[in-house]
Design a protein around this motif. Sequence first.
Motif, short mmCIF file in Angstrom:
data_model
loop_
_atom_site.label_atom_id
_atom_site.label_comp_id
_atom_site.label_asym_id
_atom_site.label_seq_id
_atom_site.Cartn_x
_atom_site.Cartn_y
_atom_site.Cartn_z
N GLU A 19 0.81 -1.21 0.00
CA GLU A 19 0.00 0.00 0.00
C GLU A 19 0.85 1.28 0.00
N LEU A 20 2.13 1.12 0.27
CA LEU A 20 3.00 2.29 0.34
C LEU A 20 3.17 2.96 -1.01
N LYS A 21 3.09 2.17 -2.08
CA LYS A 21 3.20 2.74 -3.43
C LYS A 21 2.06 3.72 -3.70
N VAL A 22 0.85 3.35 -3.27
CA VAL A 22 -0.29 4.26 -3.45
C VAL A 22 -0.09 5.53 -2.62
N LEU A 23 0.40 5.36 -1.38
CA LEU A 23 0.67 6.52 -0.54
C LEU A 23 1.71 7.43 -1.19
N ALA A 24 2.73 6.84 -1.81
CA ALA A 24 3.75 7.63 -2.49
C ALA A 24 3.13 8.42 -3.65
N ASP A 25 2.26 7.77 -4.41
CA ASP A 25 1.61 8.46 -5.52
C ASP A 25 0.76 9.63 -5.03
N GLU A 26 0.05 9.42 -3.93
CA GLU A 26 -0.79 10.49 -3.37
C GLU A 26 0.07 11.62 -2.80
N THR A 27 1.20 11.25 -2.22
CA THR A 27 2.12 12.27 -1.69
C THR A 27 2.69 13.10 -2.83
N ARG A 28 3.07 12.45 -3.92
CA ARG A 28 3.59 13.18 -5.07
C ARG A 28 2.52 14.10 -5.66
N ALA A 29 1.27 13.63 -5.69
CA ALA A 29 0.18 14.46 -6.21
C ALA A 29 -0.02 15.70 -5.33
N MET A 51 11.52 7.53 -1.19
CA MET A 51 12.50 7.36 -0.12
C MET A 51 11.93 7.86 1.20
N THR A 52 11.20 8.97 1.16
CA THR A 52 10.65 9.54 2.39
C THR A 52 9.56 8.64 2.96
N VAL A 53 8.71 8.11 2.10
CA VAL A 53 7.68 7.18 2.57
C VAL A 53 8.33 5.98 3.26
N ALA A 54 9.36 5.41 2.62
CA ALA A 54 10.04 4.24 3.19
C ALA A 54 10.75 4.58 4.50
N LEU A 55 11.36 5.75 4.56
CA LEU A 55 12.04 6.17 5.79
C LEU A 55 11.08 6.20 6.97
N HIS A 56 9.93 6.82 6.77
CA HIS A 56 8.99 6.94 7.88
C HIS A 56 8.25 5.63 8.15
N TYR A 57 8.25 4.73 7.20
CA TYR A 57 7.66 3.39 7.43
C TYR A 57 8.57 2.55 8.32
N VAL A 58 9.88 2.68 8.14
CA VAL A 58 10.85 1.84 8.85
C VAL A 58 11.32 2.48 10.15
N PHE A 59 11.68 3.75 10.09
CA PHE A 59 12.26 4.40 11.27
C PHE A 59 11.18 5.05 12.12
N ASP A 60 11.57 5.47 13.30
CA ASP A 60 10.60 5.96 14.30
C ASP A 60 10.88 7.42 14.64
N HIS A 217 13.38 4.50 -6.33
CA HIS A 217 11.94 4.72 -6.38
C HIS A 217 11.17 3.40 -6.22
N ASP A 218 11.89 2.33 -5.93
CA ASP A 218 11.28 1.03 -5.64
C ASP A 218 11.08 0.93 -4.13
N ILE A 219 9.84 1.10 -3.70
CA ILE A 219 9.58 1.22 -2.26
C ILE A 219 9.93 -0.06 -1.52
N LYS A 220 9.63 -1.21 -2.09
CA LYS A 220 9.95 -2.45 -1.39
C LYS A 220 11.46 -2.57 -1.17
N SER A 221 12.25 -2.25 -2.19
CA SER A 221 13.70 -2.31 -2.04
C SER A 221 14.20 -1.30 -1.01
N LEU A 222 13.58 -0.13 -0.99
CA LEU A 222 13.95 0.89 -0.01
C LEU A 222 13.64 0.42 1.41
N VAL A 223 12.46 -0.15 1.58
CA VAL A 223 12.07 -0.64 2.91
C VAL A 223 13.03 -1.73 3.37
N ASP A 224 13.34 -2.66 2.47
CA ASP A 224 14.28 -3.74 2.83
C ASP A 224 15.65 -3.18 3.20
N LEU A 225 16.12 -2.20 2.43
CA LEU A 225 17.42 -1.60 2.71
C LEU A 225 17.43 -0.92 4.07
#
Length: 584
Positions: A19-29, A51-60, A217-225
């Motif tokens: 679902e993070l990809k959709v959130l990223a699209d909405e954030t860009r919009a 990158m920002t979506v993934a950062l806030h998904y993983v970190f606190d 721009h690949d959110i899954k790869s960003l989250v894993d990293l």
Amino acid sequence: MYLENINGPKDIKKLKTEELKVLADETRAALINKISKAGGHSGPNLGMVEMTVALHYVFDSPKDKIVFDVSHQCYPHKILTGRKEAFLDSEHFGDATGYTNPLESEHDFFTIGHASTSISLALGLAKGRDLRQVNGNVIAIIGDGALSGGEALEGLDYAGEYNKNLIIILNDNDQSIAENHGGMYKTLKDLRETNGKSSDNIFKSFGLDYKYLDDGHDIKSLVDLFKSVKDIDRPIVLHIHTIKGKGLPYAEKDRESWHAGGPFNVEDGSPKFKAQEADDPVFDSIKELLDTNPEAILVNASVPMGLGMVKGVREEYVNRGQFIDVGIAEENMVAMSAGIAKNGATVVFSTFAPFFQRTYDQVSHDLCLNDIPATMLVLHPGVYGLNSNTHIGLCDIQMFAHIPNLIYLAPTTKEEYFQMFKFATTQKEHPVGIRVPANLPETGVKDTTDYSKYNKNKIEKKGSKVALFAVGVLMPLAMKTAQKVKDEIGLDITVVNPRFLTGLDEELLNGLKKEHQLVITIEDGELMGGFGQNIASFYGNSDMKVLNYGVSKAFHTDFNPDELLRENGISQENLVNVIKEFIK
């Protein structure tokens, strides 16, 4: 929609990874909604969404502290940390600034607008964490352009011997404001082309751990990293390849033009408001110098467009060896220019007034102590320059006026600027700086002043009783004030154009004592330590009354220049009233 339910990082963590990809699209919009209507930094922010979506998904955040270098890429961060209305609702566009701001949110740690600071700031946060014996990740996000700055390299150097948690994210979009310059960018290119496996690795040479991600721009790869390095016990560099302007094809294609700008039509990128075309005296003077003097060169620090050296124009001078962009390295710009001039060539170096703050030691020590005849153009100083508290240039006079050997000039017209530039680039006695406001009036009358006669002021209007000194762009206000005084009380006052800010015209000042009882000074920079107070000091043991007007000492931000001047007494109405009251 997911974004409507996101009021902070905790809400992002409730989403599934897909679902993070959709959130990223909405954030860009949301981001495009604001920048297309109100302008701002386009390219840097568009490239940071995933990158920002993934950062806030993983970190606190804010326990985990994120520091944005320059912070002109923090719009997605603001959208996801409780400030989305400032991007969705035009009535709230003014609620969030263009840079990180601790007064806005607990998720912002510094007010930042200059490059190359994030690694050092993050190291400080990390050391503070260690001293307090608390937990948390510290993350510095720096772009490849900002990496050219000396402070960034100093930070990397110290990070190499630091032995606790520190995550440095290199957002590599292969672009500064203009193209990158410097040897390290060959290294970054090799790392990108080898998927991070090149043996030529600048980060490992500093003793840092390193990981590379090619698709930023690949959110899954960003989250894993990010998950793989969360709570790491040592410093590491995450080298992430992104696309500047991601999501707008025209911004991806023309990355320089789309670094920042005004409102635009989303469909094709055309500007919503046609910019006024104006002559550029800076470009015209530089072009004439370079075209007529093969031993002349222009040196700048990553802002060629401020000098009119836009893409398609500057290449000719690069090929001739007459144009150098040193990257975001203002100190190197000044010291290198000193060396060029010392070896006999003619050099002009320039950047915007706020960025000259970094160069104080080089201007004083490398250039002026050695009395080297280089020319310094200080772009957009004073209240009519940039107006963010991170980008104000209200103290250029204080910085430069007291440095020995430096001649600092303030033109009031285009004609004066051209004559000052000609003087500065042909004389061989001293370093010369010129204040260059955003707009200078044109009179049509050629200036023939011999500026080698130092510290000679010009009387623009001769009168008696009151003398009004006006620095640079305030000369039209001074002349209107003089006319208003004449109209209302029949008094001709004297109006003086100082032109020189690094010395006093003592002959003129002494001469004014004969027929004048009041001297007023107005300047478009900070009052304390400015030009006017030098005049007041000169008259200190005399009967002359002196009134100084300038801008108050503060980090002024988002101001209207005329209103700020008026608040500080610099208006026709106030000056006329002061003079009338004195005459009574």
